[in-house]
Design a protein around this motif. Structure first.
Motif, mmCIF file in Angstrom:
data_model
loop_
_atom_site.group_PDB
_atom_site.id
_atom_site.type_symbol
_atom_site.label_atom_id
_atom_site.label_comp_id
_atom_site.label_asym_id
_atom_site.label_seq_id
_atom_site.Cartn_x
_atom_site.Cartn_y
_atom_site.Cartn_z
ATOM 1 N N GLU A 1 0.818 -1.218 0.000
ATOM 2 C CA GLU A 1 0.000 0.000 0.000
ATOM 3 C C GLU A 1 0.848 1.263 0.000
ATOM 4 N N LEU A 2 2.169 1.114 0.096
ATOM 5 C CA LEU A 2 3.036 2.287 0.189
ATOM 6 C C LEU A 2 3.040 3.047 -1.145
ATOM 7 N N SER A 3 2.918 4.381 -1.068
ATOM 8 C CA SER A 3 2.884 5.171 -2.310
ATOM 9 C C SER A 3 4.262 5.186 -2.965
ATOM 10 N N LEU A 4 4.302 5.506 -4.259
ATOM 11 C CA LEU A 4 5.576 5.487 -4.982
ATOM 12 C C LEU A 4 6.616 6.452 -4.389
ATOM 13 N N PRO A 5 6.237 7.702 -4.035
ATOM 14 C CA PRO A 5 7.267 8.587 -3.445
ATOM 15 C C PRO A 5 7.850 8.009 -2.148
ATOM 16 N N LEU A 6 7.008 7.384 -1.323
ATOM 17 C CA LEU A 6 7.526 6.816 -0.077
ATOM 18 C C LEU A 6 8.358 5.565 -0.360
ATOM 19 N N GLN A 7 8.026 4.873 -1.439
ATOM 20 C CA GLN A 7 8.859 3.719 -1.820
ATOM 21 C C GLN A 7 10.283 4.187 -2.117
ATOM 22 N N VAL A 8 10.408 5.376 -2.740
ATOM 23 C CA VAL A 8 11.743 5.912 -3.050
ATOM 24 C C VAL A 8 12.509 6.187 -1.759
ATOM 25 N N SER B 1 4.019 -4.930 -12.392
ATOM 26 C CA SER B 1 3.650 -4.764 -13.800
ATOM 27 C C SER B 1 2.562 -3.707 -13.970
ATOM 28 N N ASP B 2 1.802 -3.421 -12.894
ATOM 29 C CA ASP B 2 0.831 -2.321 -12.958
ATOM 30 C C ASP B 2 1.481 -0.972 -12.644
ATOM 31 N N GLU B 3 2.812 -1.003 -12.448
ATOM 32 C CA GLU B 3 3.591 0.206 -12.116
ATOM 33 C C GLU B 3 3.135 0.862 -10.810
ATOM 34 N N LYS B 4 2.716 0.019 -9.872
ATOM 35 C CA LYS B 4 2.328 0.549 -8.559
ATOM 36 C C LYS B 4 3.398 0.236 -7.526
ATOM 37 N N PHE B 5 4.305 -0.656 -7.875
ATOM 38 C CA PHE B 5 5.374 -0.996 -6.929
ATOM 39 C C PHE B 5 6.699 -1.023 -7.682
ATOM 40 N N ARG B 6 7.722 -0.431 -7.051
ATOM 41 C CA ARG B 6 9.038 -0.352 -7.718
ATOM 42 C C ARG B 6 9.729 -1.708 -7.688
ATOM 43 N N GLU B 7 10.252 -2.078 -8.831
ATOM 44 C CA GLU B 7 10.911 -3.370 -8.937
ATOM 45 C C GLU B 7 12.186 -3.403 -8.092
ATOM 46 N N ASP B 8 12.953 -2.288 -8.126
ATOM 47 C CA ASP B 8 14.211 -2.272 -7.364
ATOM 48 C C ASP B 8 13.946 -2.429 -5.862
ATOM 49 N N LEU B 9 12.856 -1.815 -5.394
ATOM 50 C CA LEU B 9 12.510 -1.950 -3.977
ATOM 51 C C LEU B 9 12.120 -3.398 -3.659
ATOM 52 N N TYR B 10 11.371 -3.976 -4.585
ATOM 53 C CA TYR B 10 10.955 -5.370 -4.399
ATOM 54 C C TYR B 10 12.172 -6.276 -4.231
ATOM 55 N N TYR B 11 13.189 -6.073 -5.052
ATOM 56 C CA TYR B 11 14.367 -6.938 -4.946
ATOM 57 C C TYR B 11 15.172 -6.670 -3.688
ATOM 58 N N ARG B 12 15.177 -5.409 -3.229
ATOM 59 C CA ARG B 12 15.868 -5.088 -1.977
ATOM 60 C C ARG B 12 15.176 -5.726 -0.781
ATOM 61 N N LEU B 13 13.850 -5.592 -0.773
ATOM 62 C CA LEU B 13 13.073 -6.071 0.383
ATOM 63 C C LEU B 13 12.987 -7.589 0.415
ATOM 64 N N GLY B 14 12.902 -8.154 -0.789
ATOM 65 C CA GLY B 14 12.632 -9.592 -0.847
ATOM 66 C C GLY B 14 13.877 -10.420 -1.052
#
Ligand SMILES: Nc1ncnc2c1ncn2[C@@H]1O[C@H](COP(=O)(O)OP(=O)(O)OP(=O)(O)O)[C@@H](O)[C@H]1O
Ligand SMILES: [Mg+2]
Length: 467
Positions: free
Chosen positions: A262-269, A308-321
């Motif tokens: 649910e985190l917004s894109l700016p906060l994901q950054v 793929s819906d561009e709601k979550f950053r891929e780079d963040l996903y790889y860092r977190l996961g």
């Protein structure tokens, strides 16, 4: 190929790390010189530098001169450094170095958590004795922690489950607990994601420090940023005072970001930046704050889809996961349902001082055939309610509100009711035969392909087919 003439397979054991915080350059180099043989000495000349080294190298022992720039004649900056360092690494042994006649300050520092003090001019031999004791104590504390961890490592908190899938989850928890990498916990609602995060924290060396939870989906986006990162006074209309965020609250411990999807894109950054540099900035602030916190995150959303819906950053996903722990839904842990139900019944009947002996045969069956869309939380709620409602000494299906499925369809018409009954009938046969389709078909007097076809028509799952 060039080869090392003296291959050294046995690397020498590393020297213990020591941080010397001292603004006087000649004293700094002198100390490094005198102590480099026994310790790996890191130097810092001010508070900021000290925190950087502490966060990166985690030296167990620090010597701290109280007179640091910009107030080299006062002790203000030194005391701030002491507080910041202890907040970041509360187990650090900090030895205060003071000038002559400053014993009051030294005692005050000890009151605030410093380990010992030492008066200038520095007598290296004496300092070595004090340092030796500090390292020894730190070593003992560390060993003690490890020992405790190993003892409690046999069980994972209050988590129950004997199914192979849960055993895998427990093994993963134990493995990741001793590391510092982020962990992503996925699973349907009510499968125990928060419990896993808590278990990781409690099994880790951070267990005596805060476990801070924030639900990214429960706080409006406009407030979430300051909730996470804090804000400076006046940074927005309602910011009357400076406020620390959850990252700062988690210093030394673990930050659990629930519903990370649910985190917004700016906060994901901003989160990504923290994961890369261990630094944050408060809203409206210019100062970078170093944070020593481990991040755990959970989601019941499909993050790959969100990418793929561009709601979550891929780079963040790889860092977190880096490591992902996936919790199976309760319907895929057949062995666990009754174990959990029995344990929960025990817990709630004790709490309510009710003498309930167990479940009736019909209730056991109802529990086994139910699909548990709400997972363990649903099981918990049904049992809580049943304990209160039960009139007999055993829990019946009605107490659990798990009455036979087709009854619920009676009002919907004959076709729906018949199909519901068929589904239930087949499922019961499957449960009795431990999900073997061949055996269930035999019992029902059908051929295997007919049962398959029937299940398909009724929209029943076959993924648990064990053949
Ligand atoms: N393995 C387990 N053993 C015992 N109790 C469990 C287990 N897993 C979960 N529970 C209990 O089930 C309830 C739900 O767990 P939890 O809140 O961790 O789920 P969740 O996945 O975070 O759910 P949601 O997505 O709805 O937030 C809690 O009360 C928890 O104590
Ligand atoms: Mg949760």
């Amino acid at each position: 190929m060039a080869r090392d003439p003296t291959p050294n397979t046995l690397s020498p054991s590393p020297k213990p790390k020591l941080l010397v915080v001292e603004d006087d350059e000649s004293l700094r180099t002198q100390m490094k010189w005198a102590l480099a043989q026994e310790y790996e000495v890191f130097l810092a000349e001010d508070r900021r530098g000290a925190l950087e080294v502490l966060n990166k190298e985690k030296p167990p022992v620090v010597t701290l001169d109280l007179g640091l720039p910009p107030h080299v004649d006062g002790t203000e900056e030194g005391f701030l450094a002491l507080a910041d360092m202890l907040q970041m690494v509360p187990i650090a042994k900090i030895i205060i170095i003071t000038g002559q006649g400053e014993k009051d300050n030294a005692l005050k520092a000890i009151g605030q958590g410093a380990y010992d003090f030492f008066c200038k001019p520095i007598q290296i031999e004496e300092l070595k004795v004090v340092l030796g004791r500090a390292f020894h104590l730190s070593q003992l504390e560390m060993e003690n922690r490890e020992l405790q961890q190993r003892v409690s490592g046999e069980t994972v908190d209050e988590m129950l489950g004997t199914s192979p899938k849960m055993q895998e989850v427990f093994a993963a928890i134990r493995k990741v607990a001793t590391t510092e990498v982020p962990v992503l916990i996925t699973g349907e609602s009510g499968t125990g994601k928060e419990l896993v995060a808590h278990a990781i924290h409690r099994q880790s060396s951070r267990k005596d420090f805060p476990f801070v939870v924030i639900n990214c989906g429960a706080i409006p986006e406009t407030l979430l940023e300051s909730e996470l990162f804090g804000h400076e006074k006046g940074s927005f209309t309602d910011a009357h005072i400076q406020r620390k965020g959850r990252f700062e609250a988690a210093q030394g411990g673990t930050l659990f970001l629930d519903e990370i999807g649910e985190l917004s894109l700016p906060l994901q950054v901003k989160l990504l930046r923290f994961l890369q540099e261990q630094k944050i900035e408060r809203v409206g602030g210019r100062e970078e704050i170093l944070i020593n916190a481990r991040v755990l995150a959970a989601t019941n959303r499909d993050l790959k889809q969100a990418i793929s819906d561009e709601k979550f950053r891929e780079d963040l996903y790889y860092r977190l996961g880096v490591i992902t722990i996936q919790l199976p839904p309760l319907r895929e842990r057949e062995q666990d349902v009754l174990v959990l139900a029995t344990a929960l019944l025990q817990r709630y009947s004790d709490e309510n001082r009710k003498k309930i002996k167990g479940f009736t045969k019909e209730a056991i069956h109802a529990i086994e055939v139910h699909d548990w869309p709400g997972n363990i939380r649903e099981l918990e709620n049904r049992i809580k309610r049943a304990v209160i409602m039960a009139e007999g000494s055993k829990i019946a299906p009605e107490d659990l509100e798990l009455v036979s499925g087709y009854k619920k369809y009676e009002k919907h018409g004959l076709k729906e009711a018949r199909e519901a009954l068929e589904r239930e009938y087949i499922k019961r046969a499957l449960v009795r035969n431990r999900w073997s389709i061949t055996k269930a078909a035999e019992e029902l007097g059908l051929t295997r392909p007919t049962l398959y076809e029937l299940m398909e028509r009724l929209g029943m799952e076959k993924k648990r087919d064990r053949e």
